[in-house]
Each structure stands twice: as C-alpha cells, then as structure tokens.
Write a protein that holds these residues in place. Structure first.
Motif, short mmCIF file in Angstrom:
data_model
loop_
_atom_site.label_atom_id
_atom_site.label_comp_id
_atom_site.label_asym_id
_atom_site.label_seq_id
_atom_site.Cartn_x
_atom_site.Cartn_y
_atom_site.Cartn_z
N ALA A 1 34.34 38.87 31.36
CA ALA A 1 34.25 39.15 32.74
C ALA A 1 34.86 40.67 32.91
CB ALA A 1 34.90 38.23 33.69
N LEU A 2 36.16 40.90 32.47
CA LEU A 2 36.58 41.90 32.93
C LEU A 2 35.81 43.44 32.20
CD1 LEU A 2 39.59 42.47 34.29
CD2 LEU A 2 40.28 43.78 32.08
N LYS A 3 35.26 43.01 30.91
CA LYS A 3 34.26 44.11 30.40
C LYS A 3 33.25 44.44 31.39
CE LYS A 3 31.62 45.06 26.23
NZ LYS A 3 30.30 45.12 26.83
N ILE A 4 32.84 43.52 31.99
CA ILE A 4 31.64 43.93 32.98
C ILE A 4 32.08 44.57 34.24
CG2 ILE A 4 29.63 42.66 34.51
CD1 ILE A 4 29.93 40.40 32.55
N ALA A 5 33.42 43.88 34.77
CA ALA A 5 33.81 44.51 36.14
C ALA A 5 34.39 45.98 35.76
CB ALA A 5 34.96 43.74 36.51
N ALA A 6 34.65 46.34 34.60
CA ALA A 6 35.19 47.74 34.39
C ALA A 6 34.08 48.75 34.49
CB ALA A 6 36.18 47.49 32.79
N ARG A 7 33.00 48.09 34.22
CA ARG A 7 31.84 49.41 34.69
C ARG A 7 31.98 49.70 35.89
NH1 ARG A 7 27.35 45.52 32.16
NH2 ARG A 7 28.17 45.07 30.11
N TYR A 8 32.29 49.05 36.97
CA TYR A 8 32.27 49.22 38.25
C TYR A 8 33.74 49.66 38.72
CZ TYR A 8 27.94 46.73 38.00
OH TYR A 8 26.66 46.46 37.18
N ARG A 9 34.65 48.99 38.17
CA ARG A 9 36.06 49.43 38.61
C ARG A 9 36.98 49.80 37.35
NH1 ARG A 9 37.24 48.24 43.81
NH2 ARG A 9 36.00 46.76 44.61
N PRO A 10 37.01 51.12 36.71
CA PRO A 10 37.37 51.53 35.59
C PRO A 10 38.90 51.16 35.48
CG PRO A 10 35.68 52.90 36.35
CD PRO A 10 36.10 52.06 37.35
N ASP A 11 39.55 51.12 36.62
CA ASP A 11 40.94 50.97 36.78
C ASP A 11 41.62 49.57 36.75
OD1 ASP A 11 40.04 50.91 39.02
OD2 ASP A 11 41.79 51.60 40.23
N ILE A 12 40.44 48.81 36.70
CA ILE A 12 41.03 47.33 36.79
C ILE A 12 41.91 46.88 35.66
CG2 ILE A 12 38.82 46.40 35.54
CD1 ILE A 12 38.78 43.94 37.59
N LYS A 13 42.67 46.01 35.99
CA LYS A 13 43.87 45.75 34.98
C LYS A 13 44.03 43.87 35.07
CE LYS A 13 46.37 49.94 34.56
NZ LYS A 13 45.54 50.45 35.29
N LEU A 14 44.10 43.38 33.69
CA LEU A 14 44.43 42.24 33.47
C LEU A 14 45.41 41.81 32.81
CD1 LEU A 14 43.75 39.05 33.77
CD2 LEU A 14 42.18 39.27 31.85
N LEU A 15 46.55 41.28 33.25
CA LEU A 15 47.79 40.86 32.50
C LEU A 15 47.74 39.53 32.16
CD1 LEU A 15 50.31 42.88 34.83
CD2 LEU A 15 48.92 43.73 33.25
N ILE A 16 48.17 39.19 30.69
CA ILE A 16 48.22 37.82 30.22
C ILE A 16 49.54 37.52 29.77
CG2 ILE A 16 47.31 36.25 28.63
CD1 ILE A 16 44.65 38.01 28.55
N ILE A 17 50.12 36.87 30.54
CA ILE A 17 51.58 36.18 30.15
C ILE A 17 51.55 35.02 29.57
CG2 ILE A 17 53.68 35.45 31.40
CD1 ILE A 17 53.40 37.37 33.45
#
Length: 211
Positions: free
Chosen positions: A47-63
């Motif tokens: 989902a982040l791969k898709i969202a990054a097209r519209y929001r290049p600065d999006i970040k996902l932290l996985i703990i």
C-alpha cells in the motif's frame, strides 16, 4: 452454555501513555508487533508503494522482530522503498512510545488476532488506528471515530487511506476515552466481580476467556 462464558480483555496502565505528549508528524505511520505472516506487514508495504506516488515523503516505521524480517527487507528493496519503509527491529519501551506519539496513525493488519494491545496503546496516546474490519479489532475500533476499518486484504483501500488520512478528523479525547475501557484498574475490577460471583454461586466449573 454461552451464558456461563465471560470475556475479559487484557488491560494497560493508561496513565503511562497519557504522560507522553502527542506530536504527530505528517505522513509518518507506524506498525508494532512480531514480524510474522498473520500480521500482514507486506500489505502495508504494498500500500505504501502506491501511496508514495502521491506522497513521496510518506514513511512507515516497523517496530518488532521475527522470522518475516528477511522477506520484508527484500520486499522493501524490490519496491525501492528504502527511503520510505524502515525496519527498526526491537526497540526499548521509551523509544517505542516516542515513535508512536509522533505517528499520524498506527497500522494494524493482523488476523486472526486474539487481541491487539498495540491498538489500545495507540488509542491511549490519541493515535488513530488503521485496521482490517475483522473481530475482535472491529469490537475496539469504530470506523471513522477511532480510526479507519478496511475490508480484509484490500491493499488499495489501505493506500487510499494513507493518502487521505490528513483530511480526516479524529478527536483526541474520544480516542483516550475509548482506551480507558481497557485501563488495568477497570480490568482488575471485572476479574474481582467475576471471582466473587463464582464463589457466591459455588459454580467452580464456570469457564472464561482472559483474551
């Protein structure tokens, strides 16, 4: 006899989380938990791969750590998301709470799931939750009130939510009040009432589910 079954969820010490200041950062999301198949971390990364097209600065932290880490690392590389997705491994409690306080939302896609402690922790810090519409998660989260519920395995809807979450309004106090239902003090009282009822009735065969 279903009338003899009592379900009591786990609890957390709410005050511990209220002491952390809420300081959300735009386009920063977080996932917390053991890295295993049933948590569906790969759905969030897709989902982040898709969202990054519209929001290049999006970040996902996985703990978290677990057997899925090598696969997730390769998936991040395959999608060229090294600047967007960060596998942090296990971190200390203070670091976890600090990162959670800065997240725009917690993403929790686990199923089957007994209970989501991380969900209650997020709510206790005023952080909304993006989750699949499955029990028991949908018994904790009310859609558009405490977060966003998404139909199971719908990666495109996760991406759409990540892109548009900034436009949604979640009330801090509403999230906190939801978390208060799971305060360890209230949970302990429920156990006390249950035990007294068992003793009073002499019904020592009563079954209950702590989860």
């Amino acid at each position: 006899n279903k009338h003899n079954i009592v379900v009591i969820p786990p609890g957390i010490k709410i005050e511990k989380y209220l002491s952390m200041p809420r300081k959300p950062e735009d386009n920063m999301f977080i996932m917390i938990g053991r890295l295993e198949r049933r948590k569906h971390y790969e759905h969030a990364i897709m989902a982040l791969k898709i969202a990054a097209r519209y929001r290049p600065d999006i970040k996902l932290l996985i703990i978290g750590d677990g057997p899925l880490k090598p696969y997730l690392t390769q998936l991040v590389k395959r999608f060229s998301l090294e600047k967007n997705v960060f596998l942090l491994g296990a971190v200390d409690e203070r670091t976890k709470l600090d990162l959670l306080s800065r997240a725009r939302a917690l993403i929790h896609l686990g199923y089957p799931e007994g209970f989501g402690i991380a969900i209650i922790e997020a709510l206790a810090m005023g952080v909304p939750v993006i989750a699949y519409n499955v029990p028991p998660i949908n018994e904790i989260i009310v859609d558009r009130i405490h977060g966003v519920l998404i139909e199971k395995d719908c990666v495109k809807d996760i991406a759409r939510t990540l892109i548009n979450l900034n436009r949604m309004d979640f009330r801090y106090n509403t999230l906190i009040e939801r978390a208060r239902n799971y305060d360890i003090g209230r949970i302990a009282k429920r156990f006390g009432i249950l035990y007294k009822r068992i003793i009073a009735k002499g019904n020592y065969g009563l079954r209950f589910n702590e989860n």
